[in-house]
Motif scaffolding. Structure first.
Motif, PDB file in Angstrom:
ATOM      1  N   ARG A  36       1.218  -1.404   0.241  1.00  0.00           N
ATOM      2  CA  ARG A  36       0.223   0.210  -0.141  1.00  0.00           C
ATOM      3  C   ARG A  36       1.106   1.382  -0.138  1.00  0.00           C
ATOM      4  O   ARG A  36       0.927   2.139  -0.939  1.00  0.00           O
ATOM      5  CB  ARG A  36      -0.629  -0.384   1.143  1.00  0.00           C
ATOM      6  N   ALA A  37       1.602   0.815   0.630  1.00  0.00           N
ATOM      7  CA  ALA A  37       2.725   2.270   1.104  1.00  0.00           C
ATOM      8  C   ALA A  37       3.245   2.995   0.005  1.00  0.00           C
ATOM      9  O   ALA A  37       3.499   3.401  -1.063  1.00  0.00           O
ATOM     10  CB  ALA A  37       3.650   1.974   1.998  1.00  0.00           C
ATOM     11  N   VAL A  38       4.376   1.629  -1.045  1.00  0.00           N
ATOM     12  CA  VAL A  38       4.970   1.903  -2.119  1.00  0.00           C
ATOM     13  C   VAL A  38       4.107   2.228  -3.355  1.00  0.00           C
ATOM     14  O   VAL A  38       3.965   2.797  -4.309  1.00  0.00           O
ATOM     15  CB  VAL A  38       5.420   0.260  -3.051  1.00  0.00           C
ATOM     16  N   HIS A  39       2.478   1.191  -3.512  1.00  0.00           N
ATOM     17  CA  HIS A  39       1.414   2.367  -4.374  1.00  0.00           C
ATOM     18  C   HIS A  39       1.458   3.678  -4.413  1.00  0.00           C
ATOM     19  O   HIS A  39       1.586   4.380  -4.888  1.00  0.00           O
ATOM     20  CB  HIS A  39       0.238   1.528  -4.424  1.00  0.00           C
ATOM     21  N   GLN A  40       1.382   4.248  -2.831  1.00  0.00           N
ATOM     22  CA  GLN A  40       0.843   5.370  -3.087  1.00  0.00           C
ATOM     23  C   GLN A  40       2.758   6.561  -3.106  1.00  0.00           C
ATOM     24  O   GLN A  40       1.672   7.032  -3.464  1.00  0.00           O
ATOM     25  CB  GLN A  40       0.744   5.412  -1.209  1.00  0.00           C
ATOM     26  N   ALA A  41       3.218   5.966  -2.854  1.00  0.00           N
ATOM     27  CA  ALA A  41       4.830   6.531  -2.994  1.00  0.00           C
ATOM     28  C   ALA A  41       4.781   6.870  -4.438  1.00  0.00           C
ATOM     29  O   ALA A  41       4.702   7.750  -5.108  1.00  0.00           O
ATOM     30  CB  ALA A  41       5.787   5.662  -3.015  1.00  0.00           C
ATOM     31  N   VAL A  42       4.430   5.719  -5.501  1.00  0.00           N
ATOM     32  CA  VAL A  42       4.626   6.122  -7.010  1.00  0.00           C
ATOM     33  C   VAL A  42       2.904   6.680  -7.266  1.00  0.00           C
ATOM     34  O   VAL A  42       3.550   7.599  -8.176  1.00  0.00           O
ATOM     35  CB  VAL A  42       3.740   4.411  -7.406  1.00  0.00           C
ATOM     36  N   LEU A  43       2.138   6.801  -6.665  1.00  0.00           N
ATOM     37  CA  LEU A  43       0.965   7.502  -7.079  1.00  0.00           C
ATOM     38  C   LEU A  43       1.332   9.132  -6.887  1.00  0.00           C
ATOM     39  O   LEU A  43       1.632  10.292  -7.416  1.00  0.00           O
ATOM     40  CB  LEU A  43      -0.268   7.389  -6.518  1.00  0.00           C
ATOM     41  N   TRP A  44       2.017   9.480  -6.114  1.00  0.00           N
ATOM     42  CA  TRP A  44       2.276  10.473  -4.987  1.00  0.00           C
ATOM     43  C   TRP A  44       3.442  11.208  -6.244  1.00  0.00           C
ATOM     44  O   TRP A  44       3.616  12.485  -6.642  1.00  0.00           O
ATOM     45  CB  TRP A  44       2.457  10.844  -4.198  1.00  0.00           C
ATOM     46  N   ALA A  45       4.376  10.315  -6.608  1.00  0.00           N
ATOM     47  CA  ALA A  45       5.647  11.082  -8.014  1.00  0.00           C
ATOM     48  C   ALA A  45       5.210  11.416  -9.348  1.00  0.00           C
ATOM     49  O   ALA A  45       5.441  12.115  -9.607  1.00  0.00           O
ATOM     50  CB  ALA A  45       6.613   9.939  -7.136  1.00  0.00           C
ATOM     51  N   ASP A  46       3.899  10.239  -9.166  1.00  0.00           N
ATOM     52  CA  ASP A  46       3.550  10.579 -10.742  1.00  0.00           C
ATOM     53  C   ASP A  46       2.846  11.540 -11.404  1.00  0.00           C
ATOM     54  O   ASP A  46       3.185  12.472 -11.805  1.00  0.00           O
ATOM     55  CB  ASP A  46       2.916   9.437 -11.071  1.00  0.00           C
ATOM     56  N   ILE A  47       2.328  12.474 -10.409  1.00  0.00           N
ATOM     57  CA  ILE A  47       1.504  13.831 -10.485  1.00  0.00           C
ATOM     58  C   ILE A  47       2.748  14.986 -10.355  1.00  0.00           C
ATOM     59  O   ILE A  47       2.522  16.104 -10.698  1.00  0.00           O
ATOM     60  CB  ILE A  47       0.306  14.146 -10.053  1.00  0.00           C
ATOM     61  N   ARG A  48       3.933  14.281  -9.410  1.00  0.00           N
ATOM     62  CA  ARG A  48       4.498  15.783  -9.043  1.00  0.00           C
ATOM     63  C   ARG A  48       6.481  15.522 -10.066  1.00  0.00           C
ATOM     64  O   ARG A  48       7.339  16.333  -9.541  1.00  0.00           O
ATOM     65  CB  ARG A  48       5.056  16.157  -7.915  1.00  0.00           C
ATOM     66  N   ARG A  49       6.624  14.719 -10.537  1.00  0.00           N
ATOM     67  CA  ARG A  49       7.551  14.028 -11.054  1.00  0.00           C
ATOM     68  C   ARG A  49       8.708  15.352 -12.135  1.00  0.00           C
ATOM     69  O   ARG A  49       9.618  15.827 -11.329  1.00  0.00           O
ATOM     70  CB  ARG A  49       7.492  12.514 -12.114  1.00  0.00           C
ATOM     71  N   ASP A  50       7.597  15.975 -12.617  1.00  0.00           N
ATOM     72  CA  ASP A  50       8.222  17.591 -13.699  1.00  0.00           C
ATOM     73  C   ASP A  50       9.379  18.367 -12.478  1.00  0.00           C
ATOM     74  O   ASP A  50       9.504  18.740 -12.990  1.00  0.00           O
ATOM     75  CB  ASP A  50       7.117  17.536 -14.551  1.00  0.00           C
ATOM     76  N   GLN A  51       8.172  18.912 -11.539  1.00  0.00           N
ATOM     77  CA  GLN A  51       8.229  19.494 -10.903  1.00  0.00           C
ATOM     78  C   GLN A  51       9.168  19.222 -10.279  1.00  0.00           C
ATOM     79  O   GLN A  51       9.673  20.275  -8.891  1.00  0.00           O
ATOM     80  CB  GLN A  51       6.761  20.054 -10.301  1.00  0.00           C
ATOM     81  N   LEU A  52       9.024  18.232  -9.140  1.00  0.00           N
ATOM     82  CA  LEU A  52      10.718  17.648  -8.795  1.00  0.00           C
ATOM     83  C   LEU A  52      11.764  17.502  -9.489  1.00  0.00           C
ATOM     84  O   LEU A  52      12.649  17.968  -8.445  1.00  0.00           O
ATOM     85  CB  LEU A  52       9.707  16.982  -7.492  1.00  0.00           C
ATOM     86  N   PHE A  53      11.984  17.407 -10.363  1.00  0.00           N
ATOM     87  CA  PHE A  53      13.023  17.184 -11.448  1.00  0.00           C
ATOM     88  C   PHE A  53      13.707  18.821 -10.995  1.00  0.00           C
ATOM     89  O   PHE A  53      14.900  18.915 -11.515  1.00  0.00           O
ATOM     90  CB  PHE A  53      13.319  17.043 -12.258  1.00  0.00           C
ATOM     91  N   ALA A  54      12.830  19.470 -11.567  1.00  0.00           N
ATOM     92  CA  ALA A  54      12.950  21.386 -12.193  1.00  0.00           C
ATOM     93  C   ALA A  54      12.911  22.051 -10.707  1.00  0.00           C
ATOM     94  O   ALA A  54      13.637  22.677 -11.652  1.00  0.00           O
ATOM     95  CB  ALA A  54      12.029  21.010 -12.952  1.00  0.00           C
ATOM     96  N   GLU A  55      12.521  21.908  -9.944  1.00  0.00           N
ATOM     97  CA  GLU A  55      12.461  22.882  -8.311  1.00  0.00           C
ATOM     98  C   GLU A  55      13.814  22.847  -8.239  1.00  0.00           C
ATOM     99  O   GLU A  55      14.703  22.379  -7.821  1.00  0.00           O
ATOM    100  CB  GLU A  55      11.487  22.204  -7.535  1.00  0.00           C
ATOM    101  N   GLY A  56      14.359  24.261  -7.812  1.00  0.00           N
ATOM    102  CA  GLY A  56      15.505  24.519  -7.040  1.00  0.00           C
ATOM    103  C   GLY A  56      17.259  24.008  -8.452  1.00  0.00           C
ATOM    104  O   GLY A  56      17.699  23.830  -7.786  1.00  0.00           O
ATOM    105  N   SER A  57      16.407  23.518  -9.880  1.00  0.00           N
ATOM    106  CA  SER A  57      17.387  22.547 -10.429  1.00  0.00           C
ATOM    107  C   SER A  57      17.905  24.087 -11.556  1.00  0.00           C
ATOM    108  O   SER A  57      17.217  24.614 -12.350  1.00  0.00           O
ATOM    109  CB  SER A  57      17.282  21.600 -10.750  1.00  0.00           C
ATOM    110  N   ALA A  58      19.734  23.883 -12.290  1.00  0.00           N
ATOM    111  CA  ALA A  58      19.784  24.571 -13.234  1.00  0.00           C
ATOM    112  C   ALA A  58      19.368  23.385 -14.547  1.00  0.00           C
ATOM    113  O   ALA A  58      19.781  24.376 -15.440  1.00  0.00           O
ATOM    114  CB  ALA A  58      21.233  25.106 -13.312  1.00  0.00           C
ATOM    115  N   GLN A  59      19.107  22.192 -14.225  1.00  0.00           N
ATOM    116  CA  GLN A  59      19.719  21.822 -15.630  1.00  0.00           C
ATOM    117  C   GLN A  59      18.572  21.534 -16.199  1.00  0.00           C
ATOM    118  O   GLN A  59      16.963  22.587 -16.085  1.00  0.00           O
ATOM    119  CB  GLN A  59      18.858  20.338 -14.576  1.00  0.00           C
TER     120      GLN A  59
END
Length: 221
Positions: A198-221
């Protein structure tokens, strides 16, 4: 003429004893400080090596080429991940392109309490790896969620999540087989694997909708 030993009054004796103790404390503190400063680089290097070893268990080192320990984000307490305290998210990249996110999650409903996890999710949304980093599950019954305690060394239980993705794995399959899913479990110990799944599935769902934001936030990449 013989000299007589000097006699100290009670106040003078107390003052003398206090002065000796003070000098001893100062000297001992200075020694401890010197030892700490001398061993600090080795301690820090060992801690970093252990951290990298754990990160590379969920994401192979060949899958990224950036400085993983410095390409990070500080996450606030995150209810969706079961985290009640701040944590660190690591961003793996290869050739400057997003490769994976590595972060912590907690299954709050293990048989014996909270089960702490480290999860790596690739940029394509698939699970790269999961490791249990802390738990109090019953030895010999529910502790097989930890690879080093799993008797199946060739294919530890926790590796069942590798490769699973929202795009290819229906929501109902992120469950143990007893609940109609695809995750195997050991007879007599369904609470523990159910909580982890249950925790792994919830984590995957959480990351799925934030992936682009998480990679871009505070990054010069």
């Amino acid at each position: 003429m013989t000299s007589t030993p000097r006699e100290y009054t009670a106040p003078a004796m107390a003052l003398r004893t206090a002065a000796i103790l003070f000098i001893f404390v100062i000297a001992f503190t200075a020694l401890l400080s010197a030892v700490y400063q001398w061993t600090r680089p080795a301690i820090e290097a060992s801690a970093l090596a252990e951290k990298m070893k754990l990160l590379n268990e969920v994401l192979p080192a060949s899958d990224y080429d950036n400085a993983l320990l410095t390409d990070t984000l500080s996450l606030p307490p995150t209810a969706e991940l079961g985290l009640t305290e701040a944590s660190t998210l690591y961003r793996a990249r290869k050739g400057g392109q997003p490769a994976a996110l590595i972060f912590e999650a907690v299954a709050p409903d293990g048989y014996a309490g909270r089960i702490r996890l480290l999860i790596a999710i690739r940029a394509d949304g698939s699970v790269a790896g999961v490791r249990v980093t802390q738990h109090k599950e019953t030895p010999g019954l529910g502790d097989y969620i930890e690879p080093k305690k799993d008797k199946n060394k060739a294919n530890p239980w926790i590796t069942q999540f590798n490769g699973l993705a929202l795009a290819t794995t229906p929501a109902k399959e992120w469950r143990v087989r007893k609940d109609g899913g695809r995750i195997e479990y050991h007879a007599g110990a369904t609470v523990t694997p159910r909580a982890v799944a249950r925790a792994v599935h919830q984590a995957v769902l959480w990351a799925d909708i934030r992936r682009d934001q998480l990679f871009a936030e505070g990054s010069a990449q």
